[in-house]
Motif scaffolding. Sequence first.
Motif, PDB file in Angstrom:
ATOM      1  N   LEU A 100      -2.301   4.428   8.334  1.00  0.00           N
ATOM      2  CA  LEU A 100      -2.823   3.860   9.275  1.00  0.00           C
ATOM      3  C   LEU A 100      -3.492   3.413   9.874  1.00  0.00           C
ATOM      4  CD1 LEU A 100      -1.706   7.984   9.987  1.00  0.00           C
ATOM      5  CD2 LEU A 100       0.037   5.607  10.349  1.00  0.00           C
ATOM      6  N   LYS A 101      -4.913   3.679   9.190  1.00  0.00           N
ATOM      7  CA  LYS A 101      -5.940   3.064   9.850  1.00  0.00           C
ATOM      8  C   LYS A 101      -5.788   1.251   8.978  1.00  0.00           C
ATOM      9  CE  LYS A 101     -10.352   4.739   8.393  1.00  0.00           C
ATOM     10  NZ  LYS A 101     -10.727   5.372   9.885  1.00  0.00           N
ATOM     11  N   ARG A 102      -5.185   1.005   7.911  1.00  0.00           N
ATOM     12  CA  ARG A 102      -4.806  -0.437   7.581  1.00  0.00           C
ATOM     13  C   ARG A 102      -4.449  -0.354   8.666  1.00  0.00           C
ATOM     14  NH1 ARG A 102      -6.356  -3.736   3.589  1.00  0.00           N
ATOM     15  NH2 ARG A 102      -6.728  -2.261   2.516  1.00  0.00           N
ATOM     16  N   LEU A 103      -2.740   0.019   8.467  1.00  0.00           N
ATOM     17  CA  LEU A 103      -2.073  -0.290  10.299  1.00  0.00           C
ATOM     18  C   LEU A 103      -2.516  -0.713  11.411  1.00  0.00           C
ATOM     19  CD1 LEU A 103       1.459   1.257  10.655  1.00  0.00           C
ATOM     20  CD2 LEU A 103      -0.423   1.079  12.775  1.00  0.00           C
ATOM     21  N   SER A 104      -3.607   0.153  11.649  1.00  0.00           N
ATOM     22  CA  SER A 104      -4.475  -0.142  13.004  1.00  0.00           C
ATOM     23  C   SER A 104      -5.261  -1.133  12.844  1.00  0.00           C
ATOM     24  CB  SER A 104      -5.064   1.432  13.729  1.00  0.00           C
ATOM     25  OG  SER A 104      -6.202   0.740  14.857  1.00  0.00           O
ATOM     26  N   LYS A 105      -6.247  -1.832  11.921  1.00  0.00           N
ATOM     27  CA  LYS A 105      -6.055  -3.079  11.943  1.00  0.00           C
ATOM     28  C   LYS A 105      -5.797  -3.952  11.325  1.00  0.00           C
ATOM     29  CE  LYS A 105     -10.288  -5.472   8.767  1.00  0.00           C
ATOM     30  NZ  LYS A 105     -10.492  -4.174   7.788  1.00  0.00           N
ATOM     31  N   ASP A 106      -4.581  -4.315  10.965  1.00  0.00           N
ATOM     32  CA  ASP A 106      -3.511  -5.189  10.757  1.00  0.00           C
ATOM     33  C   ASP A 106      -3.007  -5.233  12.002  1.00  0.00           C
ATOM     34  OD1 ASP A 106      -4.595  -5.317   7.975  1.00  0.00           O
ATOM     35  OD2 ASP A 106      -2.326  -4.672   7.264  1.00  0.00           O
ATOM     36  N   LEU A 107      -2.506  -4.213  13.114  1.00  0.00           N
ATOM     37  CA  LEU A 107      -1.807  -5.277  14.030  1.00  0.00           C
ATOM     38  C   LEU A 107      -2.686  -4.874  15.394  1.00  0.00           C
ATOM     39  CD1 LEU A 107       1.283  -2.653  13.663  1.00  0.00           C
ATOM     40  CD2 LEU A 107       0.936  -4.844  13.188  1.00  0.00           C
ATOM     41  N   LEU A 108      -4.098  -5.066  14.811  1.00  0.00           N
ATOM     42  CA  LEU A 108      -4.985  -5.398  16.040  1.00  0.00           C
ATOM     43  C   LEU A 108      -4.783  -3.859  17.065  1.00  0.00           C
ATOM     44  CD1 LEU A 108      -4.538  -9.036  16.406  1.00  0.00           C
ATOM     45  CD2 LEU A 108      -5.354  -7.593  14.869  1.00  0.00           C
ATOM     46  N   LYS A 144      -5.613  15.609   3.163  1.00  0.00           N
ATOM     47  CA  LYS A 144      -4.440  16.091   2.695  1.00  0.00           C
ATOM     48  C   LYS A 144      -3.303  14.934   2.269  1.00  0.00           C
ATOM     49  CE  LYS A 144      -0.932  18.626   3.390  1.00  0.00           C
ATOM     50  NZ  LYS A 144       0.177  18.325   3.246  1.00  0.00           N
ATOM     51  N   ASP A 145      -3.144  14.628   3.106  1.00  0.00           N
ATOM     52  CA  ASP A 145      -2.366  13.420   3.293  1.00  0.00           C
ATOM     53  C   ASP A 145      -2.951  11.982   3.260  1.00  0.00           C
ATOM     54  OD1 ASP A 145       0.579  14.851   3.550  1.00  0.00           O
ATOM     55  OD2 ASP A 145      -0.269  15.293   5.347  1.00  0.00           O
ATOM     56  N   ILE A 146      -4.189  11.809   2.341  1.00  0.00           N
ATOM     57  CA  ILE A 146      -5.073  11.295   2.158  1.00  0.00           C
ATOM     58  C   ILE A 146      -4.498   9.395   2.176  1.00  0.00           C
ATOM     59  CG2 ILE A 146      -4.761  10.937   0.318  1.00  0.00           C
ATOM     60  CD1 ILE A 146      -8.222  10.063   2.973  1.00  0.00           C
ATOM     61  N   GLN A 147      -3.607   9.143   1.027  1.00  0.00           N
ATOM     62  CA  GLN A 147      -2.779   7.444   1.636  1.00  0.00           C
ATOM     63  C   GLN A 147      -2.530   7.680   2.847  1.00  0.00           C
ATOM     64  OE1 GLN A 147       0.451   7.381  -1.218  1.00  0.00           O
ATOM     65  NE2 GLN A 147       0.434   5.278  -1.177  1.00  0.00           N
ATOM     66  N   TYR A 189       0.718  -1.474  -0.087  1.00  0.00           N
ATOM     67  CA  TYR A 189      -0.244  -0.123  -0.375  1.00  0.00           C
ATOM     68  C   TYR A 189       0.863   1.033   0.307  1.00  0.00           C
ATOM     69  CZ  TYR A 189      -3.357  -2.892   1.255  1.00  0.00           C
ATOM     70  OH  TYR A 189      -4.309  -4.460   0.915  1.00  0.00           O
ATOM     71  N   GLY A 190       2.281   0.895   0.021  1.00  0.00           N
ATOM     72  CA  GLY A 190       3.184   2.398   0.398  1.00  0.00           C
ATOM     73  C   GLY A 190       4.478   2.600  -1.266  1.00  0.00           C
ATOM     74  N   HIS A 191       4.049   1.385  -2.606  1.00  0.00           N
ATOM     75  CA  HIS A 191       4.855   2.156  -3.194  1.00  0.00           C
ATOM     76  C   HIS A 191       4.025   3.481  -4.825  1.00  0.00           C
ATOM     77  CE1 HIS A 191       2.232  -1.407  -4.662  1.00  0.00           C
ATOM     78  NE2 HIS A 191       1.920  -1.145  -6.106  1.00  0.00           N
ATOM     79  N   PRO A 234     -14.810   4.900  -3.585  1.00  0.00           N
ATOM     80  CA  PRO A 234     -14.482   6.351  -3.199  1.00  0.00           C
ATOM     81  C   PRO A 234     -12.609   5.909  -4.365  1.00  0.00           C
ATOM     82  CG  PRO A 234     -15.132   6.486  -1.720  1.00  0.00           C
ATOM     83  CD  PRO A 234     -15.265   4.658  -1.707  1.00  0.00           C
ATOM     84  N   VAL A 235     -12.642   7.421  -5.370  1.00  0.00           N
ATOM     85  CA  VAL A 235     -12.245   6.897  -6.241  1.00  0.00           C
ATOM     86  C   VAL A 235     -11.066   8.461  -6.227  1.00  0.00           C
ATOM     87  CG1 VAL A 235     -10.525   7.591  -8.245  1.00  0.00           C
ATOM     88  CG2 VAL A 235     -12.476   6.068  -8.605  1.00  0.00           C
ATOM     89  N   ILE A 236      -9.931   8.467  -5.724  1.00  0.00           N
ATOM     90  CA  ILE A 236      -8.850   9.063  -4.871  1.00  0.00           C
ATOM     91  C   ILE A 236      -7.901   9.896  -6.320  1.00  0.00           C
ATOM     92  CG2 ILE A 236      -7.354  10.221  -3.811  1.00  0.00           C
ATOM     93  CD1 ILE A 236      -7.118   7.499  -1.677  1.00  0.00           C
ATOM     94  N   LEU A 237      -8.448  11.288  -6.159  1.00  0.00           N
ATOM     95  CA  LEU A 237      -8.127  12.517  -7.657  1.00  0.00           C
ATOM     96  C   LEU A 237      -6.848  13.244  -6.518  1.00  0.00           C
ATOM     97  CD1 LEU A 237      -7.310  14.056 -10.089  1.00  0.00           C
ATOM     98  CD2 LEU A 237      -9.559  14.835  -9.407  1.00  0.00           C
TER      99      LEU A 237
END
Length: 344
Positions: free
Chosen positions: A193-201, A185-188, A148-150, A316-319
């Motif tokens: 970070l939401k995914r990080l919180s979910k993955d690391l419980l 502004k820093d949407i990605q 998710y970071g590339h 949603p799509v991020i432009l």
Amino acid sequence: MMPSSGSQLPQSSIPIYTTVAAYREWRRKAFQEHKTVGFVATMGALHDGHISLVKRSLTENDLTVVSIFVNPAQFAPHEDLATYPRTLPQDLDVLSAQSFTVSSRSAEGSVVRKTSAVFLPTVPEMYPSGISQDTVMQKGTFVEVKGYGHQMEGQSRPTFFRGVATVVTKLFNAIEPTTAYFGQKDIQQALILKRLSKDLLLSHPDPDHIKIVPTARDPMTELALSSRNAYLTKEGHKVAPTLREALKAAQTAWEQGATKAECVAKAIEVIEHTKARVASEGTEVLMRLDYVELNNSDDFEIIDAQSRKSEASLSPVILSGALWVDKTRLIDNIILGDATSIIA
């Protein structure tokens, strides 16, 4: 009032904690009193964008904590770590001026909420094993949200999200917030970070309590507020809103049924028009487009060039885009589709 060590710290009405141990003592009391703690992570040089996050936290939490830490791990060796603006005295003054009054019918009357604490750690406190901007030289524990970071920002700044994920994991562990607030502004970054919180419980905060707040903008030009805007010259400020104008042109094209490729072309056309105008006026400012792209909001994968709004997924799509104005790199984005599923 400064409960922690640090003889060179400026005076402030807000308690300042420079060590995890000192902060945790304060946090333990909040746990015992069953108070909610909102958290805003910053690198200082505070502007109205940061303050919008602080104000949101004040309205929704009993206590609000702001961290100020310029994180070496998210700067590549060629980037601006040494020159990144550091304005601690002004930052503390701005935070001290923020308040929110909670009406109450109890005998105690109304309660005024202000920033409860500032976490101001040193680099050794945050990186006990040491830290280098060169990832090859780094030792110790680091966090990476793979896959998710590339894309998007990660394509231009390949080590950025590793540094962000690492420092925010550390901050979440130290602060233990009920809710954390990040800007659109820093949407990605915020979605990672939401995914990080979910993955690391994580429980403090859990992913549902990481809130993304709309981008704060200059009321006249709609330029997204950023600490790096301080680098812009007078002439640079005049052309900086071009990125926003370009993204809005792409948004209009998308809403009218244009393909992704046509939307990107519309954005580039706006930027090229401004570049031509600047050149004809003899203005000494250089503009260079980094990227304009449309990505899925769930996995950041690039939308197919021939895709249209009617063919896009339900997500949603991020432009988004990035534009260099002289030596200042500006970023911005627009959510296409139901933004309420992302933005708080």
